[in-house]
Design a protein around this motif. Structure first.
Motif, PDB file in Angstrom:
ATOM      1  N   TYR A  30       0.869  -1.167   0.000  1.00 60.17           N
ATOM      2  CA  TYR A  30       0.000   0.000   0.000  1.00 60.17           C
ATOM      3  C   TYR A  30       0.908   1.219   0.000  1.00 60.17           C
ATOM      4  O   TYR A  30       1.925   1.208   0.688  1.00 60.17           O
ATOM      5  N   PRO A  31       0.596   2.253  -0.772  1.00 57.12           N
ATOM      6  CA  PRO A  31       1.540   3.384  -0.844  1.00 57.12           C
ATOM      7  C   PRO A  31       1.641   4.159   0.465  1.00 57.12           C
ATOM      8  O   PRO A  31       0.625   4.456   1.083  1.00 57.12           O
ATOM      9  N   ILE A  32       2.864   4.436   0.910  1.00 58.55           N
ATOM     10  CA  ILE A  32       3.071   5.313   2.061  1.00 58.55           C
ATOM     11  C   ILE A  32       4.480   5.902   1.983  1.00 58.55           C
ATOM     12  O   ILE A  32       5.444   5.173   1.751  1.00 58.55           O
ATOM     13  N   THR A  36       7.254   4.272  -0.637  1.00 58.00           N
ATOM     14  CA  THR A  36       6.497   4.007  -1.866  1.00 58.00           C
ATOM     15  C   THR A  36       7.366   3.514  -3.020  1.00 58.00           C
ATOM     16  O   THR A  36       6.926   2.710  -3.834  1.00 58.00           O
ATOM     17  N   ALA A  39       7.498  -0.204  -3.615  1.00 57.36           N
ATOM     18  CA  ALA A  39       6.334  -0.715  -4.336  1.00 57.36           C
ATOM     19  C   ALA A  39       6.416  -0.373  -5.822  1.00 57.36           C
ATOM     20  O   ALA A  39       6.176  -1.222  -6.679  1.00 57.36           O
ATOM     21  N   ALA A  43       6.525  -2.896  -8.865  1.00 50.97           N
ATOM     22  CA  ALA A  43       5.465  -2.886  -9.883  1.00 50.97           C
ATOM     23  C   ALA A  43       6.049  -2.930 -11.289  1.00 50.97           C
ATOM     24  O   ALA A  43       5.479  -3.525 -12.197  1.00 50.97           O
ATOM     25  N   PHE A  53       2.668  -8.600  -8.578  1.00 58.04           N
ATOM     26  CA  PHE A  53       2.594  -7.369  -7.799  1.00 58.04           C
ATOM     27  C   PHE A  53       1.121  -7.071  -7.576  1.00 58.04           C
ATOM     28  O   PHE A  53       0.351  -7.035  -8.527  1.00 58.04           O
ATOM     29  N   GLN A  55      -1.405  -4.263  -5.709  1.00 59.28           N
ATOM     30  CA  GLN A  55      -1.644  -3.119  -4.840  1.00 59.28           C
ATOM     31  C   GLN A  55      -2.881  -3.430  -4.013  1.00 59.28           C
ATOM     32  O   GLN A  55      -3.963  -3.651  -4.539  1.00 59.28           O
ATOM     33  N   MET A  56      -2.690  -3.460  -2.696  1.00 57.22           N
ATOM     34  CA  MET A  56      -3.788  -3.876  -1.823  1.00 57.22           C
ATOM     35  C   MET A  56      -4.633  -2.676  -1.409  1.00 57.22           C
ATOM     36  O   MET A  56      -4.272  -1.537  -1.659  1.00 57.22           O
ATOM     37  N   GLU A  57      -5.740  -2.979  -0.724  1.00 56.48           N
ATOM     38  CA  GLU A  57      -6.663  -1.897  -0.344  1.00 56.48           C
ATOM     39  C   GLU A  57      -6.257  -1.209   0.943  1.00 56.48           C
ATOM     40  O   GLU A  57      -6.734  -0.122   1.240  1.00 56.48           O
ATOM     41  N   ASP A  58      -5.394  -1.840   1.737  1.00 54.75           N
ATOM     42  CA  ASP A  58      -4.858  -1.139   2.905  1.00 54.75           C
ATOM     43  C   ASP A  58      -3.609  -1.866   3.416  1.00 54.75           C
ATOM     44  O   ASP A  58      -3.173  -2.858   2.834  1.00 54.75           O
ATOM     45  N   GLU A  59      -3.054  -1.350   4.506  1.00 53.46           N
ATOM     46  CA  GLU A  59      -1.795  -1.883   5.032  1.00 53.46           C
ATOM     47  C   GLU A  59      -1.972  -3.298   5.589  1.00 53.46           C
ATOM     48  O   GLU A  59      -1.105  -4.151   5.435  1.00 53.46           O
TER      49      GLU A  59
END
Lengths: 376, 299
Positions: A30-32, A36, A39, A43, A53, A55-59
């Motif tokens: 998850y982007p942070i 980031t 990730a 990707a 790869f 990208q999930m909906e949260d941490e």
């Protein structure tokens, strides 16, 4: 080891590349800020290597997905920063309990809470140790350069596979975002044994006799995976004897392979009067001081840099405390690992913390000034 | 007298905020605060607006702002409203402002909880269709075919954009509506209507993002209008989860989607097949929406 030509790389990219070199083909995250780039690099790279790869909906989901992928047979990694690391904690505990290999990268930023997303910090050292509940063991590495980031990530992935233990890569914003030279070796030599090779017919997932490799689901063995205390077959148990044995098992494997896990590096005078003990980006400032004080002026000064922060390199610090009169511990927090240094020094050396927590790095000048209290 | 002068007294966003040039979200909040102010408290989850609102001691908004952790906007908003009510300040409008990440992804659980409890708050999602604050990563609000930094060329966002309005409708909340910055009167009317209703209200605002979408900053309002004219982002409202009503519709047929896509670099590498696929997806959704709305409410 034949090495390719040097590559200029960002710390976060080196972390991603190290993971890829060690056979990681699954990333969920998850982007942070400031992690980031790990990730984004994954990707770009993983699909061309046949990896996955997501990208999930949260941490929480990022952490949970790598647990699933690991049981599914893929080497897996996720990356985050402080707030995300907090959210991942429950799943990290689960992976420790169920002995599921995975690597969690935490590029530390100023906290608590949102803090300063773009400022470096070493404030998550104790969270890496005790963030998830229960009396668990943990492995955490803290690299001091882009080069170290690359190699420690490889070590993290391999150790995690071998010991079936989550490993935390504790980067900081400075190391994550800086660019440095990295020598990338020929790949193929960087992976340790595949976890599912040479599995005996009487394989048990949590064998009482000791460490067993992880056999992914669908590879000939049915077994039970749970976050409850379990017997050697993985079935839940509340039997006091089984519970005690299961917790001992988690700790014993780290103790048994301590020499492979605990990595430190000493530079400077053979019999130092004053020594620095530090980790991560603070090593860089300490190294600049040692360069001036020892290599140029031959003062009795040394630096013990800790690549492994957990399990704490107690023996190494204890040995150093026997020689040095003073141990200086620079950290970008209000004093976290310094307590461990004090504990293992056993009063044999004076332990002096140097702390900075304003979002800036500790400077060599700042350390030089502290050093001046004992040396000319 | 200029329109701007008329609105000046109602203006609650101050110049010098931290938004990028042409930011749709900044415009959206300008209309929002005009419509709902001045007795207003904003709960703000991690998003571009965390930055736009300004770093202390500066602030871009003339109302109290409660910045909260990423997954918790709906819950913090619920607590704030109930706390204010308990203190006899129930007349304050509590607005939860979240981006698409804080609504569609990490915030969905708290949003769903608050909606199910029918908390007396207005949840406004300003949707720029990706994680723009961290540099354009895919979210579940990113449309099919768009390129992001976690779906870089030759990859693209796969799968449909999550239909958040259907999710909210399924909660049976008193009021839900879509709005966008090219139609400020429509947006203000919807926000005012929302304010007059008690219970959970949800406003989904499409906010073009020039750096993320790869569009000209002068194009924001135009893009926002094209999104409506092509049917990419239809304007409608839903009462009690069942009563669907269009609030804006073209007399003629919808514009072809390419009119909207061509002005954005995020869709640049999209081949014809994918554009056709996206158009078909859109036609399906349009058909679904028209069925929901019924002939009388097609505006």
């Amino acid at each position: 080891m034949p090495e390719k030509k040097p590559v200029l790389m960002q710390g976060n990219e080196a972390c991603a590349e190290g993971a890829i070199s060690a056979g990681v083909r699954f990333y969920a995250g998850y982007p942070i800020t400031p992690s980031t780039e790990v990730a984004e690099h994954m990707a770009r790279r993983l699909p061309e290597l046949g990896g996955v790869f997501i990208q999930m909906e949260d941490e929480i989901a990022g952490m949970a997905a790598i647990i699933g992928a690991s049981i599914g047979g893929k080497r897996a990694i996720t990356a985050t920063s402080g707030p995300g690391f907090s959210l991942k904690q429950e799943n990290i505990g689960y992976a420790i309990m169920a002995e599921i290999p995975c690597v969690i990268v935490n590029v530390q930023r100023m906290g608590p809470s949102t803090g300063v997303p773009t400022a470096p910090s070493q404030g998550d050292v104790m969270q890496a140790r005790w963030g998830t509940h229960g009396d668990h063991p943990i492995i955490a590495f803290s690299p001091a350069s882009v080069y170290e980031t690359y190699y420690l990530t490889i070590a993290a992935v391999n150790l995690s596979q071998k010991l079936r233990q989550p490993v935390i890569m504790l980067l900081d914003e400075v190391i994550g975002h800086m660019r440095e030279k990295v020598l990338i070796p020929d790949t193929g030599k960087l992976m340790v044994e595949k976890s599912s090779d040479n599995v005996p017919a009487d394989w048990k997932p949590y064998d009482e006799k000791g460490l067993t490799p992880l056999v992914p689901f669908g590879f000939g063995h049915y077994y039970h995976v749970t976050g409850l205390f379990h017997d050697q077959y993985g079935f839940p148990s509340g039997d006091p004897e089984v519970v005690k044995r299961a917790l001992d098992r988690l700790h014993d494997k780290l103790e048994k392979y301590r020499d492979e896990i605990v990595l430190t590096n000493y530079v400077g005078h053979k019999e130092p009067r004053v020594a620095f003990v530090t980790y991560g980006c603070s090593v860089r400032s300490a190294r600049a001081v040692v360069k001036k004080a020892y290599w140029q002026n031959r003062w009795p000064v040394g630096l013990l840099s800790l690549q492994t922060v957990w399990p704490f390199p107690g023996r190494e610090v204890e040995a150093l405390a026997r020689q040095a009169d003073v141990i200086i511990v620079p950290e970008l927090n209000r004093g976290q690992l310094v307590r461990e240094v004090e504990r293992y020094s056993r009063g044999q050396a004076e332990v002096v913390p140097v702390n900075r927590y304003d979002g800036e790095m500790i400077t060599p000048d700042q350390l030089m000034e502290v050093l001046g209290r004992w040396l000319p | 007298m200029l329109v701007d002068d008329l609105n000046r007294e109602r203006e609650m966003i101050i110049s010098g905020h931290n938004a990028c040039p042409g930011c749709g979200a900044a415009l959206a909040v300008r209309y929002l605060t005009r419509a709902l102010g001045p007795n207003l408290a904003i709960v703000l989850t991690a998003s571009c607006w965390s930055i736009i609102a300004g770093a202390p001691p500066l602030t871009a908004l003339k109302c109290p702002i409660l910045h909260c952790p990423f997954p918790s906007a709906g819950s913090v908003g619920s607590g704030l409203k109930r706390g204010l009510e308990a203190k006899g300040k129930g007349d304050t409008t509590v607005v939860v402002l979240a981006g698409d990440g804080g609504t569609f992804d990490i915030g969905l659980q708290a949003l769903s909880g608050a909606a199910q409890r029918n908390e007396d708050i207005i949840f406004v999602c300003y949707d720029n269709e990706a994680y723009m604050n961290t540099g354009m990563q895919t979210s579940s609000a990113t449309p099919f075919g768009a390129r992001t930094n976690t779906a870089p060329y030759p990859l693209f966002k796969e799968g449909r954009k999550k239909d958040i309005m259907q999710i909210m409708a399924a909660h049976g909340i008193p009021y839900a509506a879509t709005a966008t910055v090219a139609f400020p009167d429509d947006m203000e009317a919807k926000l005012k209507k929302a304010q007059s209703i008690t219970g959970f209200r949800f406003i989904h605002v499409l906010s073009p993002c020039p750096p993320g979408w790869g569009s000209e900053s002068a194009d924001t309002v135009h893009l926002s209008r094209l999104a409506v004219q092509t049917g990419f982002f239809p304007l409608y409202e839903i009462h009690n989860g069942v009563d669907w009503k269009m609030t804006w519709m073209t007399d003629k047929s919808r514009l072809p989607l390419s009119a909207y896509l061509d002005r954005q670099r995020r869709f640049k590498q999209m081949d014809k097949e994918k554009i056709v696929a996206l158009q078909e997806e859109l036609d399906d959704e349009w058909y679904f929406l028209m069925n929901k709305v019924g002939p009388a409410d097609r505006c």
